[in-house]
Design a protein around this motif. Structure first.
Motif, PDB file in Angstrom:
ATOM      1  N   GLY A   1       1.186  -1.285  -0.178  1.00  0.00           N
ATOM      2  CA  GLY A   1      -0.107   0.235   0.453  1.00  0.00           C
ATOM      3  C   GLY A   1       0.843   1.022  -0.624  1.00  0.00           C
ATOM      4  O   GLY A   1       0.417   2.082  -0.779  1.00  0.00           O
ATOM      5  N   VAL A   2       2.110   1.265   0.802  1.00  0.00           N
ATOM      6  CA  VAL A   2       3.097   1.996   0.698  1.00  0.00           C
ATOM      7  C   VAL A   2       3.318   2.585  -0.242  1.00  0.00           C
ATOM      8  O   VAL A   2       3.392   3.610  -1.042  1.00  0.00           O
ATOM      9  CB  VAL A   2       3.290   2.546   2.187  1.00  0.00           C
TER      10      VAL A   2
ATOM     11  N   GLU B   1       2.674   1.420  -3.315  1.00  0.00           N
ATOM     12  CA  GLU B   1       1.601   1.724  -4.468  1.00  0.00           C
ATOM     13  C   GLU B   1       0.892   3.534  -4.165  1.00  0.00           C
ATOM     14  O   GLU B   1       0.924   4.695  -5.519  1.00  0.00           O
ATOM     15  CB  GLU B   1       0.352   0.992  -4.416  1.00  0.00           C
ATOM     16  N   GLY B   2       1.302   3.738  -2.885  1.00  0.00           N
ATOM     17  CA  GLY B   2       0.472   5.274  -2.259  1.00  0.00           C
ATOM     18  C   GLY B   2       1.393   6.353  -3.230  1.00  0.00           C
ATOM     19  O   GLY B   2       1.497   7.566  -3.455  1.00  0.00           O
ATOM     20  N   CYS B   3       2.801   6.001  -3.261  1.00  0.00           N
ATOM     21  CA  CYS B   3       4.190   6.207  -2.846  1.00  0.00           C
ATOM     22  C   CYS B   3       4.238   7.316  -4.966  1.00  0.00           C
ATOM     23  O   CYS B   3       4.010   8.588  -5.228  1.00  0.00           O
ATOM     24  CB  CYS B   3       5.336   5.645  -3.074  1.00  0.00           C
TER      25      CYS B   3
ATOM     26  N   ILE C   1       1.110   7.238  -6.521  1.00  0.00           N
ATOM     27  CA  ILE C   1       0.315   7.859  -7.722  1.00  0.00           C
ATOM     28  C   ILE C   1       0.534   9.233  -6.703  1.00  0.00           C
ATOM     29  O   ILE C   1       0.379   9.750  -7.071  1.00  0.00           O
ATOM     30  CB  ILE C   1      -1.037   6.831  -6.318  1.00  0.00           C
ATOM     31  N   GLY C   2       0.949   9.294  -5.600  1.00  0.00           N
ATOM     32  CA  GLY C   2       1.472  10.683  -5.183  1.00  0.00           C
ATOM     33  C   GLY C   2       1.754  11.565  -5.584  1.00  0.00           C
ATOM     34  O   GLY C   2       2.379  12.730  -5.820  1.00  0.00           O
TER      35      GLY C   2
ATOM     36  N   VAL D   1     -11.772   7.224  -4.388  1.00  0.00           N
ATOM     37  CA  VAL D   1     -10.194   7.648  -3.976  1.00  0.00           C
ATOM     38  C   VAL D   1     -10.101   9.673  -3.863  1.00  0.00           C
ATOM     39  O   VAL D   1      -9.422  10.481  -4.423  1.00  0.00           O
ATOM     40  CB  VAL D   1      -9.251   7.344  -5.568  1.00  0.00           C
TER      41      VAL D   1
END
Length: 352
Positions: A37-38, A40-42, A44-45, A275
């Protein structure tokens, strides 16, 4: 994303920001999922902030050629295909709608195409992401007032969105074939600019009477849509800071969604809402089409004051050749630190 700042041009820019963050999980069985999750979040961010950087750049540093450079960085870094059509090739393809907008500017237009092949065994498993790339919108000969022009460096936010999306797609590697298309140009007044009353012919052969030169986004997207269909893309999403009327309808809390296929539209709306990029579907009744009928061409490029966002979407839809398609009008959505990508096309701005 929450700590994003655009202070590139400030002499006393701060060096703030998080240096390190520790996430604690007491259940060891969840650590792998947490790490995924971290990661993928990075991805996208970083893509979101890349989009913000592009849209925040002043127009003298984010010309159509500069947009190509940003796409080239993504292509080289993440291994996606990049093709750029120059004016001569656009002329060969008959992209008269895009070239009509571009003819008022000394900056050469660029037609940016990026391809990610995530399902090489199934060419039909594809989607096209199209983004409006007006790097500065003066309104053309139907020129905006000073207040209306002040934020028009951000009129390429749709193009920035899909280029940045391609960066994330290339890193996350979904099993789908994605083509990003950005018709990039300025909309400027000059002795060579198109005039109200001119007639242009889009790539698919449809003729458009120019009712207002400030309704230019739908013109460049008309040729982008026609091109997308010519290369076999069978699902399309376009993203555009299209109409000031969108801000009147929905304010700055969600974007408008317009589609010709209920199931596909709901998929896009659900994905957006999940989202936090909230979207709301608006009607697309055929009766609205009479508002942009023309006496001398197939259609006009505006539908008058009423339902300006709807008629703008329907005009773009004239070029999708029956493919499932969703238009996202992001003109009212707020950007980083509350900055709003304010945009008005054509007579929609006179409506409020």
């Amino acid at each position: 994303m929450g700590m994003y700042r655009f202070d590139k041009y400030k002499s006393n820019a701060s060096e703030g920001g998080l240096g390190e963050m520790t996430i604690v999980e007491f259940d060891e069985s969840k650590v792998d999922a947490l790490q995924k999750g971290v990661s993928e979040g990075c991805v996208i961010g970083e893509a979101v902030n890349f989009c913000r950087d592009m849209a925040n750049e002043p127009a003298n540093n984010m010309t159509p050629s500069d947009m190509v450079e940003q796409a080239l960085k993504v292509a080289h870094t993440h291994g996606v295909e990049l093709e750029v059509l120059e004016r001569a090739r656009m002329e060969e393809l008959g992209m008269g709608a895009l070239l009509g907008v571009a003819q008022g500017s000394e900056e050469p237009p660029k037609f940016i195409i990026m391809r990610y092949n995530g399902d090489v065994d199934d060419e039909e498993n594809n989607i096209g992401l199209l983004g409006k790339g007006i790097t500065f919108d003066s309104g053309g000969l139907d020129i905006k007032n000073a207040a209306g022009m002040s934020t028009m460096k951000g009129d390429m936010a749709g193009g920035a969105s899909v280029i940045a999306a391609m960066q994330a797609i290339a890193r996350l590697k979904p099993k789908i074939n994605v083509t990003v298309i950005v018709p990039a140009t300025e909309n400027m007044p000059s002795g060579t600019a198109q005039r109200p009353g001119d007639v242009v012919r889009a790539m698919n052969g449809k003729t458009i009477e120019i009712d207002n030169t400030d309704a230019e986004g739908r013109l460049v997207l008309a040729d982008a849509m026609s091109y997308a269909r010519s290369v076999g893309l069978n699902r399309l999403v376009d993203v555009a800071t299209l109409t000031g009327a969108m801000s009147v309808a929905l304010g700055d809390q969600c974007m408008g969604a317009f589609g010709n296929d209920d199931e596909f539209t709901q998929q896009v709306v659900s994905a957006a809402n999940s989202v936090g990029d909230r979207a709301w579907p608006l009607p697309m009744f055929d009766e609205y089409k009479s508002q942009y009928s023309s006496d001398i061409a197939d259609i006009k490029n505006t539908g008058g004051r009423g339902a300006g966002s709807i008629t703008g979407a329907l005009i773009i839809g004239e070029f999708n050749d029956g493919a499932p398609w969703v238009h996202l009008d992001i003109a009212g959505m707020r950007g980083a630190r509350g900055q709003q990508w304010r945009h008005c096309e054509g007579r929609d701005r006179r409506a409020g």
